[in-house]
Scaffold this motif. Structure first.
Motif, PDB file in Angstrom:
ATOM      1  N   LYS A  75       0.843  -1.205   0.000  1.00  0.00           N
ATOM      2  CA  LYS A  75       0.000   0.000   0.000  1.00  0.00           C
ATOM      3  C   LYS A  75       0.873   1.249   0.000  1.00  0.00           C
ATOM      4  O   LYS A  75       0.579   2.217  -0.698  1.00  0.00           O
ATOM      5  N   ARG A  76       1.936   1.201   0.796  1.00  0.00           N
ATOM      6  CA  ARG A  76       2.829   2.358   0.856  1.00  0.00           C
ATOM      7  C   ARG A  76       3.446   2.625  -0.531  1.00  0.00           C
ATOM      8  O   ARG A  76       3.578   3.768  -0.956  1.00  0.00           O
ATOM      9  N   LYS A 169      -6.401   7.803   3.595  1.00  0.00           N
ATOM     10  CA  LYS A 169      -5.342   6.996   2.992  1.00  0.00           C
ATOM     11  C   LYS A 169      -5.660   6.748   1.516  1.00  0.00           C
ATOM     12  O   LYS A 169      -6.830   6.784   1.107  1.00  0.00           O
ATOM     13  N   TYR A 170      -4.621   6.453   0.749  1.00  0.00           N
ATOM     14  CA  TYR A 170      -4.718   6.343  -0.707  1.00  0.00           C
ATOM     15  C   TYR A 170      -5.764   5.303  -1.139  1.00  0.00           C
ATOM     16  O   TYR A 170      -6.674   5.600  -1.915  1.00  0.00           O
ATOM     17  N   GLU A 172      -7.932   3.672   0.845  1.00  0.00           N
ATOM     18  CA  GLU A 172      -9.183   3.930   1.571  1.00  0.00           C
ATOM     19  C   GLU A 172     -10.056   4.901   0.773  1.00  0.00           C
ATOM     20  O   GLU A 172     -11.274   4.749   0.669  1.00  0.00           O
TER      21      GLU A 172
END
Lengths: 245, 186
Positions: A75-76, A169-170, A172
């Motif tokens: 995800k990061r 968050k990206y 999300e």
């Protein structure tokens, strides 16, 4: 290798989710879009059940030691596609099911799941994955004895999430789908899609509904009410006779 | 381009970790392999094929199906989650006898690993006996599954020397290696 489409559509096994659980324990899941209040309600429920003498295990989405770190890193790095996003979350559930959940269900405990397969059905369909493929992928996961959907408007969910932190968050926000450059707008569009898929499951009778706008105490009372039938048949820890060593 | 099972950045680590914790179950293993292979298809293979590259995979869907179905996963479920396309133009199954495999495994890494010798399956005895039984079961399973993947599956005897096996592999692939067209117009 020959070129060609690699999308998961077209697989041919019949959908196996949901299937019944034949264990003495009971599996209860809560569902809803982010910010719907389900986690708060589940924690309150766990405390109440423990106070009544039940053995309770809480399990959360994306929390297995084996997969969580890989998902966090991916995800990061924004390295997930809808298909790999879905498969890694399914792997996470498979690990928890095998190591944490099934042993407890076999032992007659109550397992409270903060999200279950319907989360993947709703979110991953919102990412345009095939509904049939998703059902097939989660064929290993037993159907909960009770799955409750906390219904809230998207605006309310956003305001709850942003009251606790400044940024969405990206993934999300569904930013991987490039719905809108503004994460808040993207979140709205994405969560509305997710909501539609949840509502379809409600219509199909797979999810019970609670009003996520009601006061916390009212929601909790309603949630406990939904468990009445399950708890009538569920032994408490003090009732369980352990075998002699 | 070289690809193969366990080669994606996404799933390489959890797949390795699974080997130290096989109690995590076969469904987790299969789903990790599926994420691993889909990632390679989506991030590398499709683009490489479109650009005219030859993509060489060191084990692919058939190996995953053999390993996971032996551990109890439903083959239909495996077909549903694994990337069956793009379909390999040719799958070369290097078939060595279990004793040759054992000798090679020991020469390379010493005692075969817990998973490589199938000890998580409890198929018996000491690690070496377990290795022989497990590899024999894998071999039968792989050949049965290979038959379901159609006519582009070819078994190659691999008990011979590396040079001789390489000659056989090159012959088997000759029909695919057509010389690129030369542009003579300008």
């Amino acid at each position: 290798m020959s070129g060609g489409a690699h999308a998961p559509q077209g697989a041919t096994v019949s959908p196996a989710y949901p299937r019944p659980i034949r264990y003495p324990g009971r599996l209860i899941a809560v569902e809803g879009i982010d910010g719907s209040g389900k986690s708060t309600q589940l924690r309150l429920l766990a405390q109440w059940l423990e106070a009544r003498g039940h053995a309770v295990h809480l399990t959360a989405w994306n929390s297995s030691g084996l997969v969580h770190t890989a998902l966090k890193r991916a995800k990061r790095n924004r390295a997930l596609t809808p298909t790999t996003f879905s498969l890694l979350h399914a792997a996470d559930l498979a690990v928890r099911l095998e190591c944490d959940i099934l042993p407890r269900l076999r032992a007659g405990q109550l397992v409270l799941a903060d999200r279950w397969a319907p989360t993947a059905f709703a979110r991953d369909q919102a990412r345009a994955l095939d509904a049939r493929w998703l059902r097939q992928t989660y064929a290993f996961a037993p159907r909960p004895h009770l799955a409750v959907y906390f219904r809230v408007p998207v605006d309310e969910a956003v305001s709850r999430i942003l009251s606790g932190r400044h940024q969405l968050k990206y993934y999300e926000a569904g930013s991987d789908l490039q719905l809108d450059p503004d994460p808040q707008v993207s979140f709205h569009v994405f969560q509305r899609r997710v909501q539609l898929h949840y509502e379809a499951m409600v219509q199909a009778g797979e999810l019970a509904v609670l009003d996520g706008l009601a006061p916390v105490a009212v929601q909790q009372a309603d949630l406990r009410g939904l468990l009445t039938e399950i708890l009538e048949r569920q032994p408490r820890t003090s009732d369980v006779v352990l075998p002699r060593p | 381009m070289h690809v193969g099972i366990g080669r994606s950045k996404l799933a390489e680590r959890p797949l390795r970790d699974w080997q130290a914790a096989p109690e995590s179950g076969v469904h987790a293993l299969a789903l990790l392999y599926a994420a691993d292979l889909h990632d390679q298809v989506e991030q590398r293979i499709t683009a490489a094929l479109d650009a005219g590259f030859a993509v060489v995979a060191d084990r692919w869907v058939g190996t995953v199906m053999a390993r996971c179905s032996l551990r109890g996963a439903n083959p239909d479920w495996l077909r549903a989650i694994l990337p069956l396309t793009p379909e390999p133009d040719c799958t070369l199954y290097l078939q060595a006898s279990p004793r040759v495999r054992l000798a090679r495994a020991i020469a390379k890494r010493g005692l075969p690993s817990f998973i490589e010798s199938g000890r998580d399956l409890g198929i018996g005895g000491d690690p070496l006996r377990s290795f022989l039984r497990y590899q024999d079961m894998l071999d039968r399973n792989q050949r049965q599954l290979g038959a379901t993947f159609g006519g582009r599956w070819q078994s190659v005897t691999a008990d011979d020397t590396a040079d001789n096996v390489q000659d056989v592999l090159r012959q088997a692939l000759a029909h695919l290696l057509v010389a690129p067209a030369v542009d003579t117009d300008g």
